[in-house]
Design a protein around this motif. Structure first.
Motif, PDB file in Angstrom:
ATOM      1  N   THR A 278      16.438  28.669  -8.844  1.00 20.90           N
ATOM      2  CA  THR A 278      15.937  27.311  -9.041  1.00 20.90           C
ATOM      3  C   THR A 278      16.969  26.591  -9.896  1.00 20.90           C
ATOM      4  N   ASN A 328      13.079  22.121 -11.216  1.00 19.86           N
ATOM      5  CA  ASN A 328      12.803  22.036  -9.786  1.00 19.86           C
ATOM      6  C   ASN A 328      12.042  23.254  -9.287  1.00 19.86           C
ATOM      7  N   VAL A 332      15.558  25.507  -4.998  1.00 17.26           N
ATOM      8  CA  VAL A 332      16.312  24.256  -5.109  1.00 17.26           C
ATOM      9  C   VAL A 332      17.528  24.502  -5.999  1.00 17.26           C
ATOM     10  N   GLY A 337      19.186  19.635  -6.465  1.00 13.21           N
ATOM     11  CA  GLY A 337      18.161  19.063  -7.324  1.00 13.21           C
ATOM     12  C   GLY A 337      18.653  18.275  -8.512  1.00 13.21           C
ATOM     13  N   CYS A 342      16.686  13.794  -4.095  1.00 12.97           N
ATOM     14  CA  CYS A 342      16.896  15.157  -3.585  1.00 12.97           C
ATOM     15  C   CYS A 342      16.515  15.169  -2.111  1.00 12.97           C
ATOM     16  N   CYS A 349      11.600  16.928  -5.993  1.00 14.61           N
ATOM     17  CA  CYS A 349      12.702  17.409  -6.819  1.00 14.61           C
ATOM     18  C   CYS A 349      13.583  16.237  -7.228  1.00 14.61           C
ATOM     19  N   ALA A 353      11.016  15.971  -9.763  1.00 11.16           N
ATOM     20  CA  ALA A 353      10.755  17.384 -10.040  1.00 11.16           C
ATOM     21  C   ALA A 353       9.402  17.526 -10.732  1.00 11.16           C
TER      22      ALA A 353
END
Length: 427
Positions: A278, A328, A332, A337, A342, A349, A353
């Motif tokens: 992430t 995020n 991602v 992100g 995004c 995101c 987010a």
């Protein structure tokens, strides 16, 4: 000609936050409207409220977040000014307390801007998605033993503005299409003696040695060390090194630091125990205030989350400031992100987010660390757990299906001076 959207307020906090509301309610927030700019400017006296509200203004008309986003996606609007709050630290949370959770107390500023009718002050929409140089995936930062590296002094006034200073610790964000820079603020009329800057044009593509301030990212655990004393005359933050009239890059805080990056306060580690990665994206502040500073939390890795001594870092109008991160969803990457819009999940995101992290150390040495929903603009739901463990004073976590430990508005915990915690991401 594109419309100019003013983003008046967004929560960037370590607990309950105080923000500017569109109208007077029971929150005791007062607005004073002026007529000195094509954009609405506001003086805000803010008390402490448990809600978060973001307001977008197109001229003097309020627009919904959905309308603002649609205009951004279509290239009809550009954004000026995402606020980052200052805060007055609350008493330290009590470790033995189980019946109540003490929230951080924050004072949110409203950033106002002035611009011409044709040139935006700040944009938050990248115009290029070129192939990037991968961002670091661990907290270990190579340091050169020679003349270059993150610990090397920057050669003030020697490098051409066309040179991105990666040899001196700056982290190139090539995927933003800004020549590696995290933000560009052109100030053609700027004089080094200016105490305030009235004309600021934000770059939206690779610079061609235009006079102005060039902001940059630093590796995990580090923060930018350069920004000018001069700021926007209506409260805009400006950050980075300066491209001068001779086309050379020069330091903006040479009296304080000769380096581009400085190490943050150690003690906060993100550990990703998930099978997928992430990204955690910090606001570029001071600067264009977009959430583009990347931490790519790959699966199985550990990463240093930068923290600052709020009173010794950037001060906005006499107020201490904090750091804000956007968390995020699973899968991602930072390249996806850590930008305003995004493409892979435009509702969930980037600026939208699902969760924010806020952090800052107060003058008494206590770090306030918070996790809270990005409910000001997003209805997205985070799809993994966040747990804070270690020397934190009270429990603070987010669990899928359960929510936050403190309340629906998030939780805040304290870390004593010299203490350490781990923020664990897990399925």
């Amino acid at each position: 000609m594109k419309g100019i959207v003013l983003k008046l307020a967004i929560a960037a906090s370590l607990g309950s936050v105080a923000v500017a509301q569109p109208h007077r309610h029971a929150h005791h927030v007062h607005h004073q409207k002026r007529d000195s700019s094509p954009l609405e400017e506001r003086d805000v006296v803010t008390t402490y409220v448990p809600a978060t509200v973001t307001q977008y203004m197109l001229g003097n008309q309020e627009v919904s977040p959905e309308e603002a986003k649609a205009g951004l996606d279509k290239g009809l609007y550009v954004v000026i000014g995402e606020t980052t709050p200052s805060f007055t630290p609350p008493p330290a949370p009590v470790a033995t307390s189980t019946s109540s959770k003490e929230d951080g107390v924050f004072i949110e500023k409203v950033t106002t801007s002035s611009s011409t009718s044709s040139i935006p002050t700040t944009t938050a929409t990248p115009t290029s998605s070129s192939t990037s140089t991968p961002v670091p995936t661990t907290s270990t930062t190579p340091v050169s033993s020679g003349a270059t590296g993150i610990d090397a002094d920057f050669p003030d006034g020697e490098l051409d503005c066309s040179t991105f200073p990666s040899d001196y610790g700056a982290l190139a964000l090539d995927y933003l299409g800004l020549g590696g820079w995290s933000g560009l603020q052109y100030t053609p009329n700027y004089n080094i003696l200016d105490t305030a800057i009235s004309y600021i044009e934000t770059g939206i593509s690779s610079p061609s040695s235009q006079k102005g301030f060039y902001s940059y990212a630093c590796p995990d655990g580090y923060v930018k060390a350069q920004w000018p004393k001069s700021q926007g005359n209506t409260g805009q933050s400006i950050g980075g090194i300066f491209c001068n009239a001779k086309g050379k890059l020069q330091l903006t805080r040479s009296d304080v630091s000769k380096k581009l990056c400085q190490q943050g306060i150690p003690g906060i580690t993100i550990k990703n125990k998930m099978s997928s990665g992430t990204s955690v994206c910090r606001t570029d502040y001071p600067g264009t205030e977009n959430m583009v500073i990347p931490l790519d939390a790959t699966a199985g890795g550990s990463f240093q989350l930068a923290n600052i001594a709020s009173n010794d870092y950037y001060v906005w109008q006499g107020k201490a400031t904090t750091l804000q991160y956007y968390v995020n969803k699973k899968g991602v990457s930072a390249e996806e992100g850590c930008r305003w819009v995004c493409d892979s999940d435009p509702e969930g995101c980037g600026n939208w987010a699902p969760v924010n992290i806020g952090v800052g150390q107060s003058s008494d040495g206590i770090t306030y660390l918070s996790i809270f929903p990005n409910s000001a603009v997003s209805t997205a739901v985070l799809d993994f757990n966040i747990d804070i463990s270690g020397d934190n004073s009270i429990p603070c976590y987010y669990h899928v299906g359960e929510g936050f430990s403190g309340s629906s508005s998030g939780c805040t915990t304290g870390i004593p001076s010299g203490g350490s915690v781990t923020i664990t991401f897990s399925d």
